[in-house]
Design a protein around this motif. Sequence first.
Motif, PDB file in Angstrom:
ATOM      1  N   SER A  86       0.871  -1.179   0.000  1.00 51.50           N
ATOM      2  CA  SER A  86       0.000   0.000   0.000  1.00 51.50           C
ATOM      3  C   SER A  86       0.904   1.224   0.000  1.00 51.50           C
ATOM      4  O   SER A  86       1.867   1.306   0.768  1.00 51.50           O
ATOM      5  CB  SER A  86      -0.937   0.006   1.207  1.00 51.50           C
ATOM      6  N   GLN A  87       0.580   2.154  -0.850  1.00 50.81           N
ATOM      7  CA  GLN A  87       1.386   3.352  -1.013  1.00 50.81           C
ATOM      8  C   GLN A  87       1.170   4.301   0.154  1.00 50.81           C
ATOM      9  O   GLN A  87       0.037   4.534   0.569  1.00 50.81           O
ATOM     10  CB  GLN A  87       0.994   4.019  -2.321  1.00 50.81           C
ATOM     11  N   ARG A  88       2.247   4.858   0.671  1.00 47.59           N
ATOM     12  CA  ARG A  88       2.182   5.788   1.801  1.00 47.59           C
ATOM     13  C   ARG A  88       2.217   7.228   1.304  1.00 47.59           C
ATOM     14  O   ARG A  88       2.666   7.500   0.192  1.00 47.59           O
ATOM     15  CB  ARG A  88       3.362   5.542   2.730  1.00 47.59           C
ATOM     16  N   PRO A  89       1.780   8.172   2.147  1.00 42.44           N
ATOM     17  CA  PRO A  89       1.862   9.584   1.754  1.00 42.44           C
ATOM     18  C   PRO A  89       3.316   9.984   1.495  1.00 42.44           C
ATOM     19  O   PRO A  89       4.221   9.587   2.221  1.00 42.44           O
ATOM     20  CB  PRO A  89       1.306  10.328   2.974  1.00 42.44           C
ATOM     21  N   GLY A  90       3.535  10.757   0.451  1.00 40.93           N
ATOM     22  CA  GLY A  90       4.877  11.196   0.095  1.00 40.93           C
ATOM     23  C   GLY A  90       5.613  10.243  -0.818  1.00 40.93           C
ATOM     24  O   GLY A  90       6.684  10.561  -1.314  1.00 40.93           O
ATOM     25  N   GLU A  91       5.056   9.061  -1.046  1.00 44.32           N
ATOM     26  CA  GLU A  91       5.675   8.102  -1.949  1.00 44.32           C
ATOM     27  C   GLU A  91       4.998   8.165  -3.311  1.00 44.32           C
ATOM     28  O   GLU A  91       3.804   8.407  -3.411  1.00 44.32           O
ATOM     29  CB  GLU A  91       5.549   6.677  -1.407  1.00 44.32           C
ATOM     30  N   MET A  92       5.796   7.943  -4.337  1.00 46.56           N
ATOM     31  CA  MET A  92       5.267   7.881  -5.691  1.00 46.56           C
ATOM     32  C   MET A  92       5.808   6.629  -6.368  1.00 46.56           C
ATOM     33  O   MET A  92       6.931   6.207  -6.090  1.00 46.56           O
ATOM     34  CB  MET A  92       5.658   9.125  -6.483  1.00 46.56           C
ATOM     35  N   LEU A  93       5.000   6.059  -7.240  1.00 46.71           N
ATOM     36  CA  LEU A  93       5.422   4.900  -8.016  1.00 46.71           C
ATOM     37  C   LEU A  93       6.041   5.401  -9.318  1.00 46.71           C
ATOM     38  O   LEU A  93       5.407   6.136 -10.076  1.00 46.71           O
ATOM     39  CB  LEU A  93       4.240   3.984  -8.295  1.00 46.71           C
ATOM     40  N   ALA A  94       7.273   5.005  -9.565  1.00 46.96           N
ATOM     41  CA  ALA A  94       8.017   5.528 -10.706  1.00 46.96           C
ATOM     42  C   ALA A  94       7.325   5.233 -12.032  1.00 46.96           C
ATOM     43  O   ALA A  94       7.126   6.133 -12.838  1.00 46.96           O
ATOM     44  CB  ALA A  94       9.433   4.966 -10.706  1.00 46.96           C
ATOM     45  N   LEU A  95       6.960   3.997 -12.269  1.00 46.84           N
ATOM     46  CA  LEU A  95       6.363   3.640 -13.560  1.00 46.84           C
ATOM     47  C   LEU A  95       4.898   4.040 -13.656  1.00 46.84           C
ATOM     48  O   LEU A  95       4.443   4.495 -14.694  1.00 46.84           O
ATOM     49  CB  LEU A  95       6.522   2.140 -13.815  1.00 46.84           C
ATOM     50  N   ALA A  96       4.160   3.896 -12.584  1.00 48.83           N
ATOM     51  CA  ALA A  96       2.722   4.165 -12.633  1.00 48.83           C
ATOM     52  C   ALA A  96       2.387   5.643 -12.552  1.00 48.83           C
ATOM     53  O   ALA A  96       1.388   6.082 -13.106  1.00 48.83           O
ATOM     54  CB  ALA A  96       2.010   3.417 -11.507  1.00 48.83           C
ATOM     55  N   GLN A  97       3.200   6.449 -11.875  1.00 52.01           N
ATOM     56  CA  GLN A  97       2.849   7.843 -11.649  1.00 52.01           C
ATOM     57  C   GLN A  97       3.799   8.853 -12.285  1.00 52.01           C
ATOM     58  O   GLN A  97       3.364   9.925 -12.682  1.00 52.01           O
ATOM     59  CB  GLN A  97       2.775   8.130 -10.142  1.00 52.01           C
ATOM     60  N   ILE A  98       5.080   8.552 -12.361  1.00 52.80           N
ATOM     61  CA  ILE A  98       6.045   9.545 -12.838  1.00 52.80           C
ATOM     62  C   ILE A  98       6.281   9.440 -14.345  1.00 52.80           C
ATOM     63  O   ILE A  98       6.262  10.446 -15.044  1.00 52.80           O
ATOM     64  CB  ILE A  98       7.371   9.433 -12.059  1.00 52.80           C
ATOM     65  N   VAL A  99       6.504   8.225 -14.830  1.00 50.42           N
ATOM     66  CA  VAL A  99       6.741   8.054 -16.267  1.00 50.42           C
ATOM     67  C   VAL A  99       5.483   8.474 -17.033  1.00 50.42           C
ATOM     68  O   VAL A  99       4.370   8.161 -16.631  1.00 50.42           O
ATOM     69  CB  VAL A  99       7.143   6.599 -16.579  1.00 50.42           C
ATOM     70  N   ASP A 100       5.655   9.201 -18.101  1.00 47.08           N
ATOM     71  CA  ASP A 100       4.609   9.766 -18.964  1.00 47.08           C
ATOM     72  C   ASP A 100       3.961  11.010 -18.378  1.00 47.08           C
ATOM     73  O   ASP A 100       2.959  11.481 -18.897  1.00 47.08           O
ATOM     74  CB  ASP A 100       3.524   8.747 -19.329  1.00 47.08           C
ATOM     75  N   SER A 101       4.509  11.555 -17.299  1.00 43.59           N
ATOM     76  CA  SER A 101       3.974  12.813 -16.786  1.00 43.59           C
ATOM     77  C   SER A 101       4.684  13.981 -17.485  1.00 43.59           C
ATOM     78  O   SER A 101       5.766  13.833 -18.036  1.00 43.59           O
ATOM     79  CB  SER A 101       4.145  12.897 -15.267  1.00 43.59           C
TER      80      SER A 101
END
Length: 175
Positions: A86-101
Amino acid sequence: MAVTRVYVARLAGLAVLGPDGESIGRVRDVVVAVRYDRLRQQPRVHGLVVELPTRRRIFVPMLRVTSIEPGTVALNTGTVSLRRFSQRPGEMLALAQIVDSTVRVDDPDLPDLAGVDVLVTDLGIEQTRTRDWRVCRVAVRGHRRLGRRRTVHVVDWTHVRGLTPYEIGRPGQDV
């Protein structure tokens, strides 16, 4: 041959092996912590999201990773928490959230990218002397026009704007 610098997209799908060489699962994503107070500081890589053969996704801390090799990720212990990721506050998933932004680049060596929205295509991570992993590079390219791919540029993390959890969560990021 273990590596100390790797791009996140190359980790996706790699087999995760325990110390005895037995497969635990496959890498599905990388968990990155971007700090609000130090946006210019390189984000720390907390760990990997590993998918078990049962399709359950678990978290494996980067300190458990012994080596990253061309075809596998080796762990120093076979004991991992089987609790669902489970993702915590302040964490981001590199492939799911950052790539293609969409981000902006202010690198003085790339004046043609100044003031232009570009897409993140990958993140480069490297291991420090203290065995921590940090995001050091960001691969970006311009938006596609008429089916032609734009050139990919690799930029230092400090020259990228728009990769905070707040900016990633904005409407229109299309991630």
